[in-house]
Design an enzyme around this catalytic site. Structure first.
Site, PDB file in Angstrom:
ATOM      1  N   LEU A  14      -8.592   0.416  -1.526  1.00 21.49           N
ATOM      2  CA  LEU A  14      -7.885   0.985  -0.377  1.00 21.49           C
ATOM      3  C   LEU A  14      -6.377   1.028  -0.606  1.00 21.49           C
ATOM      4  O   LEU A  14      -5.713   2.023  -0.354  1.00 21.49           O
ATOM      5  CB  LEU A  14      -8.177   0.174   0.892  1.00 21.49           C
ATOM      6  CG  LEU A  14      -9.528   0.420   1.572  1.00 21.49           C
ATOM      7  CD1 LEU A  14      -9.711  -0.543   2.742  1.00 21.49           C
ATOM      8  CD2 LEU A  14      -9.616   1.858   2.059  1.00 21.49           C
ATOM      9  N   GLY A  17      -0.794  -4.024  -2.954  1.00 18.88           N
ATOM     10  CA  GLY A  17       0.435  -4.614  -2.431  1.00 18.88           C
ATOM     11  C   GLY A  17       1.076  -5.545  -3.423  1.00 18.88           C
ATOM     12  O   GLY A  17       0.599  -5.708  -4.555  1.00 18.88           O
ATOM     13  N   GLY A  18       2.172  -6.176  -2.992  1.00 15.64           N
ATOM     14  CA  GLY A  18       2.906  -7.048  -3.895  1.00 15.64           C
ATOM     15  C   GLY A  18       2.170  -8.320  -4.244  1.00 15.64           C
ATOM     16  O   GLY A  18       2.379  -8.896  -5.308  1.00 15.64           O
ATOM     17  N   MET A  19       1.291  -8.791  -3.322  1.00 12.50           N
ATOM     18  CA  MET A  19       0.583 -10.053  -3.560  1.00 12.50           C
ATOM     19  C   MET A  19      -0.894  -9.849  -3.886  1.00 12.50           C
ATOM     20  O   MET A  19      -1.573 -10.787  -4.291  1.00 12.50           O
ATOM     21  CB  MET A  19       0.697 -10.971  -2.336  1.00 12.50           C
ATOM     22  CG  MET A  19       2.091 -11.540  -2.117  1.00 12.50           C
ATOM     23  SD  MET A  19       2.144 -12.609  -0.672  1.00 12.50           S
ATOM     24  CE  MET A  19       0.945 -13.872  -1.117  1.00 12.50           C
ATOM     25  N   VAL A  22      -6.447  -4.455  -1.721  1.00 16.38           N
ATOM     26  CA  VAL A  22      -7.487  -4.399  -0.693  1.00 16.38           C
ATOM     27  C   VAL A  22      -8.532  -3.377  -1.152  1.00 16.38           C
ATOM     28  O   VAL A  22      -8.199  -2.241  -1.517  1.00 16.38           O
ATOM     29  CB  VAL A  22      -6.917  -4.000   0.684  1.00 16.38           C
ATOM     30  CG1 VAL A  22      -8.042  -3.965   1.723  1.00 16.38           C
ATOM     31  CG2 VAL A  22      -5.831  -4.974   1.116  1.00 16.38           C
ATOM     32  N   LYS A  37      -9.654  -8.334   0.796  1.00 20.54           N
ATOM     33  CA  LYS A  37      -8.279  -8.557   0.348  1.00 20.54           C
ATOM     34  C   LYS A  37      -8.305  -9.627  -0.730  1.00 20.54           C
ATOM     35  O   LYS A  37      -8.739 -10.757  -0.487  1.00 20.54           O
ATOM     36  CB  LYS A  37      -7.398  -8.988   1.521  1.00 20.54           C
ATOM     37  CG  LYS A  37      -5.939  -9.097   1.178  1.00 20.54           C
ATOM     38  CD  LYS A  37      -5.111  -9.374   2.447  1.00 20.54           C
ATOM     39  CE  LYS A  37      -3.631  -9.424   2.140  1.00 20.54           C
ATOM     40  NZ  LYS A  37      -2.822  -9.634   3.383  1.00 20.54           N
ATOM     41  N   ASP A 128       5.258 -10.686  11.445  1.00 22.11           N
ATOM     42  CA  ASP A 128       5.354  -9.448  10.666  1.00 22.11           C
ATOM     43  C   ASP A 128       4.700  -8.280  11.418  1.00 22.11           C
ATOM     44  O   ASP A 128       4.037  -7.441  10.818  1.00 22.11           O
ATOM     45  CB  ASP A 128       4.700  -9.629   9.294  1.00 22.11           C
ATOM     46  CG  ASP A 128       5.097  -8.518   8.312  1.00 22.11           C
ATOM     47  OD1 ASP A 128       6.178  -7.909   8.495  1.00 22.11           O
ATOM     48  OD2 ASP A 128       4.318  -8.248   7.381  1.00 22.11           O
TER      49      ASP A 128
END
Length: 748
Positions: A14, A17-19, A22, A37, A128
């Site tokens: 999907l 990301g940085g960490m 997904v 995730k 966030d």
């Protein structure tokens, strides 16, 4: 990547990301899809801890408005979270197509707050919240991504964010509360702030806080507010909620998500009554005095008057708020960096320019500067004689309106016209008189200004702004005792009536007329008129400034404070009489700090109420040395006499007020309390009777005012208090009937 993670069969990716990443997975046992995730292998220990905290927090909260967690696990050394795979789109994707209708934006916000309240009740803060972490599904709104979640508790304080540190992802700058940029404790107020920014963006279609760098975003969040939203009462109420949610201090925000949700429901109730809600994001503009390149007494008045006239025309539009230049008095505005000035006074655009006279010709160069970037949007140079002022102003006004690209409705476009008389001579006189109105209310100045406005309307009897400003001068002459009071009040009434017949939409006429009404005992009439007008002109700060005294005279102090808040939301530099509202509430320290009058009479007497009698006496002596005249000078002497216990001098001053036919009921209230303090009881009762008869029902302070102790047991005084309370109740009923509670958010 293996084809499975835990029990889930991976069907595709999907996002990355940085960490972590997904994926879409399938659970064969339950035959359902899930979002998986997965944490990257190279994430450090702190990142792994945040990942586990996210999983723990999200799994502990079950709510229809929160993405459901199915499973937390580890596969081949990689941590993962399996969660509900949601249909629909993110709020950020929806916002990419423009603003949302108010009703839809409020419904989304209500669902967000409901989910957020559940998160907070479980002891977490999200930290966030942003449009990309909100999913709009066919079944409702879902809060996503607990990656920055933190426990609420004694350890809630966070380390300051170092803006230069590479790779810092502790939130998205535009949605982060001021305390998240510092070492201050971060609690649920940070989430409330983020919801405020999201609601603003949904309604306006623009982010609340912008900047060309992270530093500029941080500065905007710490020191500024986004432009006000205008429209009907529901829009103003929503803007009021947004403003409170985005207050700089957490203690000034809503105390909980549930409390903010209740406020949202109140706005939705207004919509349920079928109110039309045209939404406008105001454009904030300030017109600086033009710089004179070569001083010339014949034309120097244009430096102030020409930009002021242009700004006056633009202020007729509900989508434009013209900021006052009063906050810049005494400063060299031409030596200030315009970008810095825009940040200081919270404006989007700055009109500036230069003037040069050469022989009988005048050259004007004007420019419009973007506040956020400091870049020039347009510039224009024009030349002509004084007789060409009409064409010059028309040209500048048209250029500005075209540059603003305002989405004006047909009715509003007709309001955008030059406010000038029909002859060059009358216009020159009018502009000269406008410049002089900045002076203090000395008799010589007022009489001179009166004569100028008279000449203006004699030359052009159909010029409504000239009549409105003439009415204001007549009223000031009458109030301060510089001429026949009765005659000047009558002339003021005639002038205002003439102005509003000629131009029913002229804001300055409506705003100036308010003060005549309340001084003539018609504060209730003024309040209702202003409320009804403000429902249609919700971006006019002058209307709300007028509601400050009108509501106060009616005894509605919460409404008076709310009107001041809205006026300053639209124009932080506007002057209101809110210091008198604080006085009537017994908040003398706030009265002192809010008094920007010239001369500052309330700031001089308030110390006496705090027991600082010598300071108050010294302040009044200083004011008198500055050459005050008329009623102001008489009142100053009377206050000093009251502090000293000088009965004879107080009674003598009272005689002067009676002879001058001083009408202001609020001022007469002050005279009455002075008389009571020195034991002039009959005169005090006479005075206070006139106050109540004059439509001033705000004598809440009388219940605790020690200066009124000598008459407190007098049956006539108690009767006056009861009469004032009856007046206040009647005013409250009219306030609600006119929709003041919906407009100002003050139920009283």
């Amino acid at each position: 990547m293996d084809e499975t993670i835990g029990k889930f069969t991976i069907l595709g990716k999907l996002e990355q990301g940085g960490m972590g990443a997904v994926y879409v997975g399938h659970d064969p046992a339950l035959d359902r899809k899930a979002a998986i995730k997965v944490l990257l292998d190279q994430v450090d220990s702190s990142g792994q801890q945040r990942f586990l905290l996210e999983a723990k927090a999200a799994a502990s909260v079950t709510h229809p408005n929160i993405c459901q967690i199915y499973e937390v696990g580890e596969d081949a050394g990689r941590s993962y979270i399996a969660m509900e795979l949601l249909e629909g789109e993110t709020l950020s994707a929806r916002l990419s197509r423009g603003a949302l209708p108010l009703e839809e934006a409020l419904e989304i916000t209500l669902q967000l707050l409901t989910g957020l309240d559940e998160i907070h009740r479980h002891g977490y803060i999200h930290r966030d919240l942003k449009p990309s972490n909100v999913q709009l599904t066919p079944h409702g709104v879902k809060i996503l991504d607990f990656g920055l979640v933190r426990r609420i508790g004694p350890d809630e304080a966070t380390a300051p964010i170092h803006l230069t540190q590479p790779g810092v992802t502790m939130g998205t700058p535009q949605y982060m509360a001021p305390e998240q940029w510092s070492s201050q404790p971060v609690g649920i107020g940070a989430d409330i702030f983020a919801i405020g920014t999201i609601l603003y963006e949904m309604i306006s279609g623009r982010q609340a806080f912008k900047g060309e760098s992270v530093y500029e975003v941080c500065d905007a969040i710490a020191h500024h507010q986004p432009p006000a939203l205008s429209g009907g009462a529901a829009v103003v109420a929503a803007d009021r909620i947004i403003q409170r949610a985005m207050e700089k201090r957490p203690s000034d925000r809503f105390p909980s998500a549930a409390a903010m949700a209740d406020a949202i429901r109140d706005v939705m109730a207004i919509l349920d009554r079928g109110e039309s809600v045209p939404i406008r994001q105001t454009t904030r503009l300030i017109a600086l005095p033009f710089r004179i390149l070569r001083p010339d007494p014949e034309t120097d008045f244009l430096a102030f008057s020409l930009p002021d006239a242009i700004a006056g025309s633009l202020s007729r539009l509900d989508s434009v708020v013209v900021r006052s230049t009063m906050a810049l008095q005494g400063r060299d505005v031409h030596a200030i960096d315009l970008k810095a000035l825009a940040r200081e006074v919270d404006v989007d655009l700055i009109l500036s320019g230069t003037l040069l006279r050469a022989g009988d010709r005048i050259r004007v160069t004007a420019q419009l500067t973007e506040g956020s970037s400091g870049t020039i949007r347009w510039t224009q140079t024009a030349q002509g004689t004084l007789g060409d002022l009409f064409a010059l102003q028309d040209s500048l006004l048209n250029e500005i309106s075209d540059s603003l690209a305002l989405p004006l409705a047909g009715g509003e476009r007709s309001l955008l016209r030059r406010e000038t008389p029909t002859t060059p001579k009358a216009y020159e006189i009018y502009l000269r008189a406008n410049q002089l109105t900045l002076s203090r209310a000395y008799a010589s100045t007022l009489i001179h200004v009166r004569d100028l406005y008279r000449k203006c309307v004699e030359d052009d009897p159909l010029f409504a702004p000239g009549w409105a400003r003439l009415g204001r001068v007549y009223r000031m002459i009458a109030k301060y005792g510089h001429d026949d009071s009765d005659a000047n009040y009558e002339l003021a009434a005639q002038s205002f009536s003439r102005a509003m017949r000629l131009d029913p939409e002229l804001s300055i006429a409506h705003n100036y007329y308010t003060y005549l009404q309340i001084e003539e005992g018609r504060a209730l009439e003024a309040m209702v008129r202003l409320i009804e007008r403000a429902h249609k002109r919700s971006a006019d700060p002058g209307l709300f400034a007028g509601l400050v005294p009108a509501c106060r005279f009616c005894g509605l102090l919460k409404a008076s404070l709310a009107a001041d808040q809205r006026a300053r939301r639209l124009d932080p530099g506007i002057g209101t009489s809110v210091h008198y509202t604080y006085w009537m509430m017994g908040d003398f320290e706030s009265a002192i700090s809010a008094d920007n009058d010239e001369p500052p009479l309330l700031r001089a007497i308030a110390p006496a109420m705090l027991g600082r009698l010598e300071e108050a006496t010294a302040l009044h002596l200083e004011l008198e040395r500055r050459g005050m005249e008329g009623a102001i000078a008489t009142h100053s002497r009377m206050v000093r006499a009251a502090i000293a216990g000088d009965r004879a001098s107080c009674v003598s001053a009272y005689g002067e007020f009676r002879a001058s036919k001083f009408r202001d009921p609020e001022g007469i209230y002050g005279i009455g309390r002075n008389l009571a303090r020195v034991g002039a009881l009959e005169e005090a009762i006479e005075c206070l009777t006139g106050v109540v008869d004059g439509g001033f029902w705000c004598i809440e302070a009388a219940f605790a005012d020690p200066w009124l102790d000598p008459i407190r047991e007098d049956a006539r005084f108690r009767t006056l208090l009861l009469r004032a309370e009856d007046g206040r109740r009647s005013a409250l009923a009219e306030y609600r009937r006119a929709g003041g509670d919906r407009l100002l958010g003050a139920a009283q």
